[in-house]
Motif scaffolding. Structure first.
Motif, mmCIF file in Angstrom:
data_model
loop_
_atom_site.group_PDB
_atom_site.id
_atom_site.type_symbol
_atom_site.label_atom_id
_atom_site.label_comp_id
_atom_site.label_asym_id
_atom_site.label_seq_id
_atom_site.Cartn_x
_atom_site.Cartn_y
_atom_site.Cartn_z
ATOM 1 N N ARG A 34 0.875 -1.171 0.000
ATOM 2 C CA ARG A 34 0.000 0.000 0.000
ATOM 3 C C ARG A 34 0.910 1.218 0.000
ATOM 4 O O ARG A 34 2.046 1.160 0.445
ATOM 5 C CB ARG A 34 -0.893 0.008 1.231
ATOM 6 N N PHE A 35 0.394 2.307 -0.476
ATOM 7 C CA PHE A 35 1.192 3.522 -0.524
ATOM 8 C C PHE A 35 0.361 4.691 -0.049
ATOM 9 O O PHE A 35 -0.862 4.641 -0.016
ATOM 10 C CB PHE A 35 1.730 3.786 -1.944
ATOM 11 N N GLY A 36 1.053 5.731 0.336
ATOM 12 C CA GLY A 36 0.400 6.968 0.736
ATOM 13 C C GLY A 36 0.719 8.043 -0.276
ATOM 14 O O GLY A 36 1.628 7.908 -1.086
ATOM 15 N N TYR A 37 -0.032 9.105 -0.233
ATOM 16 C CA TYR A 37 0.229 10.231 -1.127
ATOM 17 C C TYR A 37 -0.169 11.531 -0.443
ATOM 18 O O TYR A 37 -0.997 11.548 0.462
ATOM 19 C CB TYR A 37 -0.492 10.067 -2.469
ATOM 20 N N LEU A 38 0.490 12.593 -0.843
ATOM 21 C CA LEU A 38 0.209 13.919 -0.318
ATOM 22 C C LEU A 38 0.794 14.946 -1.270
ATOM 23 O O LEU A 38 1.531 14.597 -2.190
ATOM 24 C CB LEU A 38 0.811 14.110 1.082
ATOM 25 N N ASP A 41 4.530 20.089 -1.304
ATOM 26 C CA ASP A 41 4.676 21.542 -1.157
ATOM 27 C C ASP A 41 3.700 22.103 -0.134
ATOM 28 O O ASP A 41 4.055 22.967 0.677
ATOM 29 C CB ASP A 41 4.494 22.243 -2.503
ATOM 30 N N GLU A 42 2.458 21.624 -0.162
ATOM 31 C CA GLU A 42 1.476 22.107 0.817
ATOM 32 C C GLU A 42 1.857 21.694 2.229
ATOM 33 O O GLU A 42 1.701 22.476 3.168
ATOM 34 C CB GLU A 42 0.083 21.577 0.473
ATOM 35 N N ALA A 43 2.364 20.479 2.372
ATOM 36 C CA ALA A 43 2.796 20.021 3.694
ATOM 37 C C ALA A 43 3.964 20.876 4.191
ATOM 38 O O ALA A 43 4.014 21.265 5.359
ATOM 39 C CB ALA A 43 3.186 18.552 3.646
ATOM 40 N N LEU A 44 4.886 21.181 3.301
ATOM 41 C CA LEU A 44 6.041 22.007 3.663
ATOM 42 C C LEU A 44 5.595 23.404 4.088
ATOM 43 O O LEU A 44 6.040 23.934 5.105
ATOM 44 C CB LEU A 44 6.998 22.091 2.473
ATOM 45 N N ALA A 153 1.915 13.948 -4.721
ATOM 46 C CA ALA A 153 0.828 14.090 -5.685
ATOM 47 C C ALA A 153 0.662 15.535 -6.165
ATOM 48 O O ALA A 153 -0.364 15.891 -6.733
ATOM 49 C CB ALA A 153 -0.480 13.595 -5.074
ATOM 50 N N ALA A 154 1.655 16.367 -5.946
ATOM 51 C CA ALA A 154 1.573 17.770 -6.355
ATOM 52 C C ALA A 154 1.585 17.887 -7.875
ATOM 53 O O ALA A 154 2.088 17.019 -8.578
ATOM 54 C CB ALA A 154 2.743 18.553 -5.768
ATOM 55 N N PRO A 163 -8.089 4.115 -4.560
ATOM 56 C CA PRO A 163 -8.166 4.184 -3.096
ATOM 57 C C PRO A 163 -7.987 2.818 -2.419
ATOM 58 O O PRO A 163 -7.718 2.750 -1.230
ATOM 59 C CB PRO A 163 -9.550 4.760 -2.816
ATOM 60 N N ALA A 164 -8.115 1.725 -3.178
ATOM 61 C CA ALA A 164 -7.895 0.405 -2.593
ATOM 62 C C ALA A 164 -6.420 0.183 -2.275
ATOM 63 O O ALA A 164 -6.068 -0.631 -1.429
ATOM 64 C CB ALA A 164 -8.395 -0.677 -3.544
ATOM 65 N N TYR A 165 -5.540 0.910 -2.948
ATOM 66 C CA TYR A 165 -4.104 0.731 -2.750
ATOM 67 C C TYR A 165 -3.449 1.952 -2.100
ATOM 68 O O TYR A 165 -2.469 1.820 -1.397
ATOM 69 C CB TYR A 165 -3.396 0.457 -4.080
ATOM 70 N N GLY A 166 -3.978 3.130 -2.381
ATOM 71 C CA GLY A 166 -3.353 4.357 -1.900
ATOM 72 C C GLY A 166 -4.154 5.014 -0.805
ATOM 73 O O GLY A 166 -5.375 4.887 -0.742
ATOM 74 N N GLN A 167 -3.468 5.727 0.049
ATOM 75 C CA GLN A 167 -4.104 6.403 1.175
ATOM 76 C C GLN A 167 -3.618 7.840 1.216
ATOM 77 O O GLN A 167 -2.417 8.096 1.197
ATOM 78 C CB GLN A 167 -3.733 5.682 2.470
ATOM 79 N N ASP A 168 -4.551 8.788 1.298
ATOM 80 C CA ASP A 168 -4.201 10.203 1.410
ATOM 81 C C ASP A 168 -3.747 10.480 2.846
ATOM 82 O O ASP A 168 -4.518 10.329 3.784
ATOM 83 C CB ASP A 168 -5.412 11.065 1.062
ATOM 84 N N VAL A 169 -2.485 10.856 3.005
ATOM 85 C CA VAL A 169 -1.924 11.094 4.342
ATOM 86 C C VAL A 169 -1.710 12.580 4.613
ATOM 87 O O VAL A 169 -1.117 12.939 5.620
ATOM 88 C CB VAL A 169 -0.602 10.305 4.540
ATOM 89 N N GLN A 170 -2.200 13.433 3.732
ATOM 90 C CA GLN A 170 -1.973 14.883 3.827
ATOM 91 C C GLN A 170 -2.394 15.452 5.187
ATOM 92 O O GLN A 170 -1.600 16.114 5.849
ATOM 93 C CB GLN A 170 -2.737 15.593 2.703
ATOM 94 N N ALA A 171 -3.617 15.204 5.584
ATOM 95 C CA ALA A 171 -4.140 15.799 6.829
ATOM 96 C C ALA A 171 -3.362 15.317 8.042
ATOM 97 O O ALA A 171 -3.021 16.111 8.936
ATOM 98 C CB ALA A 171 -5.619 15.485 6.981
#
Length: 179
Positions: A34-38, A41-44, A153-154, A163-171
């Motif tokens: 599984r992988f995450g994405y964010l 630049d926004e996180a920074l 994901a910028a 979404p079955a494989y990736g998870q949004d970790v931004q928040a």
């Protein structure tokens, strides 16, 4: 001849079996990873120290711009003096002043290049602790969720994420960075 034919058939069936085993293991690996994405630049930019670094960089840039302006004005003043007196100067003084102006112009060009390099270095050094902290938080979040990796994901570089494989970790990353 029968032995060769038998060996050939045996090898083909072994290869087919090995290929089926490989395909099955690849399918199970794909499900396991599984992988995450964010948006990196926004996180920074969400980091508390990001604004401080930007202010420091703006101050440094303003100081360099003021010095560049002073140097330009100095050059322009000397050039105007040269133009005003060039008809009256003896040839040796004229050549000396021309040489001085050329050297001054070359030094100005070198100074501008050095300023660009120093600003880039200063920004890289100032941002490095932020990048290190973000990498640390990304590793913590990825390990906590059992993610194999986290993608940036910028700029719409990932047009589709299942979404079955990736998870949004931004928040979650932004929340941890704000702690």
């Amino acid at each position: 001849m029968k032995k060769i034919l038998f060996l050939f058939i045996a090898m083909v069936s072994l290869c087919a079996q090995a290929q089926n085993d490989t395909t099955a293991s690849v399918d199970s690996v794909q499900v396991a990873f599984r992988f995450g994405y964010l948006n990196y630049d926004e996180a920074l930019k969400a980091m508390p120290d990001y604004g401080l670094v930007q202010e420091q960089m703006a101050t440094l840039k303003t100081q360099y711009e003021a010095e560049q302006k002073r140097v330009e004005e100095d050059f322009n003043r000397k050039y105007e003096e040269f133009l005003e007196g060039q008809r009256e100067f003896p040839k040796t003084i004229l050549l000396k002043r021309q040489t001085e102006l050329q050297e001054l112009m070359q030094k100005n060009i070198e100074f501008k290049a050095e300023v660009r390099r120093q600003l880039a270095d200063a920004e890289r050094q100032a941002m490095q602790p932020l990048h290190d902290r973000l990498a640390q938080v990304l590793a913590e979040v990825a390990k906590a969720h059992g993610l194999a990796y986290v993608l940036n994901a910028a700029n719409r570089q990932l047009p589709y994420i299942d979404p079955a494989y990736g998870q949004d970790v931004q928040a979650e990353v932004i929340a941890k960075l704000s702690e």
